[in-house]
Scaffold this motif. Structure first.
Motif, short mmCIF file in Angstrom:
data_model
loop_
_atom_site.label_atom_id
_atom_site.label_comp_id
_atom_site.label_asym_id
_atom_site.label_seq_id
_atom_site.Cartn_x
_atom_site.Cartn_y
_atom_site.Cartn_z
N UNK A 183 0.86 -1.19 0.00
CA UNK A 183 0.00 0.00 0.00
C UNK A 183 0.90 1.24 0.00
N UNK A 184 0.73 2.08 -0.99
CA UNK A 184 1.53 3.30 -1.10
C UNK A 184 0.59 4.50 -1.14
N UNK A 185 0.69 5.37 -0.13
CA UNK A 185 -0.23 6.50 -0.01
C UNK A 185 0.55 7.82 0.01
N UNK A 186 0.00 8.82 -0.65
CA UNK A 186 0.51 10.18 -0.58
C UNK A 186 -0.42 10.97 0.33
N UNK A 187 0.10 11.45 1.46
CA UNK A 187 -0.74 12.04 2.50
C UNK A 187 -0.59 13.55 2.55
N UNK A 188 -1.64 14.18 3.05
CA UNK A 188 -1.61 15.63 3.26
C UNK A 188 -0.38 15.98 4.11
N UNK A 189 0.50 16.86 3.64
CA UNK A 189 1.74 17.14 4.36
C UNK A 189 1.52 17.67 5.77
N UNK A 190 2.18 17.04 6.72
CA UNK A 190 2.12 17.47 8.11
C UNK A 190 0.92 16.99 8.89
N UNK A 191 0.01 16.25 8.25
CA UNK A 191 -1.20 15.81 8.96
C UNK A 191 -0.90 14.69 9.95
N UNK A 192 0.06 13.84 9.63
CA UNK A 192 0.36 12.69 10.48
C UNK A 192 1.81 12.76 10.96
N UNK A 193 2.03 12.20 12.13
CA UNK A 193 3.36 12.09 12.70
C UNK A 193 3.75 10.61 12.80
N UNK A 194 5.03 10.34 12.79
CA UNK A 194 5.51 8.96 12.81
C UNK A 194 4.98 8.19 14.01
N UNK A 195 5.04 8.77 15.20
CA UNK A 195 4.61 8.05 16.40
C UNK A 195 3.11 7.77 16.37
N UNK A 196 2.33 8.70 15.76
CA UNK A 196 0.88 8.49 15.66
C UNK A 196 0.58 7.32 14.73
N UNK A 197 1.27 7.26 13.60
CA UNK A 197 1.05 6.17 12.65
C UNK A 197 1.44 4.83 13.26
N UNK A 198 2.56 4.81 13.98
CA UNK A 198 3.00 3.56 14.60
C UNK A 198 1.97 3.07 15.62
N UNK A 199 1.37 4.01 16.35
CA UNK A 199 0.36 3.63 17.35
C UNK A 199 -0.91 3.13 16.68
#
Length: 269
Positions: A183-199
């Motif tokens: 799955x390859x997604x292009x996301x709105x810049x700055x909307x997500x943080x690494x730690x949030x995605x990992x959680x």
């Protein structure tokens, strides 16, 4: 016809025109006051609570209108003071509730599909058994297409589909390989943080070997103006024990689709 304002637009207007972070206690007290005013108005006319609409004769409709508008104003002011994107949180709640309702209605199975075969409609109840990567890809497709204006285009090599937003710009791809789902997604810049995605994904960062994982890259101040999320899922991911993780991933993909219209702005720079 004037353009419709989104919740985020109204919150931004409040922020730009009147917001004062030092007054957050006052905003809270005003919110409580307006909720109390609404409660008193509704209590004064029990017929309205019984479902006798529209409001007629009492004049309460106008007061309720005023109270609701004031409640929304102070709610958005508080959200902005605390750095909360209320529109995003509401969309997340709607997406999660829809998925939970789907699971409840399928007797703890993954879903009930309505399959059209010529003139017949056949209810197909998926068994409570591990999904295949192909079946999960179909659920991702549904999560994207549930967003107004978003669509997919099937591809053959590799098998899968490309994701498009309402402006016809691609913002992701789902690829089905023999041993994995990519799955390859292009996301709105700055909307997500690494730690949030990992959680939320409950996956480790990219590792070698056949272990499900993800990679997240933030954009620089030069093109391509989007953050990248790459997720690799192997068959062991699609087990019954991972059902909640799979649902969380579907919610995330649905959110990304809801905000994929940023690609229109980024390509017009």
């Amino acid at each position: 016809m004037e353009p419709l304002l989104r919740i985020r637009d109204i919150q931004r207007l409040i922020h730009e025109q009147e917001l004062n972070a030092q007054l957050k206690q006052d905003y809270f007290l005003k919110l409580v006051e307006e909720i109390g005013s609404l409660a008193n108005t509704l209590q004064a006319d029990r017929d309205q609570l019984s479902g006798h609409y529209p409001f007629q004769g009492t004049g309460n409709a106008k007061q309720i209108d005023t109270d609701l508008a004031a409640i929304l104003y102070y709610l958005l002011a508080l959200a902005d003071v605390y750095g909360i994107d209320l529109e995003e949180r509401i969309l997340q709640m709607i997406s999660r509730n829809l998925l939970e309702t789907t699971n409840q209605n399928t007797n703890r199975g993954f879903m009930t599909k309505i399959v059209e075969s010529r003139d017949e409609k056949i209810n197909v109840q998926e068994k409570s058994s591990p999904l295949t990567k192909e079946a999960f890809a179909e659920r991702m497709k549904e999560a994207v297409q549930a967003v107004h204006g978003c669509s997919v285009s099937l591809i053959e090599e590799p098998q899968g589909f490309i994701l498009y937003n309402q402006y016809g710009h691609s913002w992701g791809q789902v690829s089905i390989y023999e041993r994995k789902l990519s799955i390859n997604l292009e996301l709105y810049p700055g909307r997500y943080q690494l730690h949030e995605l990992a959680r939320r994904l409950e996956l480790p960062e990219r590792r070698r070997g056949r272990e499900s994982s993800f990679t997240f890259r933030t954009t620089e101040k030069t093109p391509p103006y989007f953050d990248s999320l790459d997720i690799t899922l192997f068959q062991d991911y699609f087990s019954l024990e991972n059902r909640e993780r799979m649902e969380n991933l579907l919610v995330l993909i649905n959110e990304a689709a809801q905000h994929s219209d940023f690609k229109y702005r980024s390509t017009s720079r």
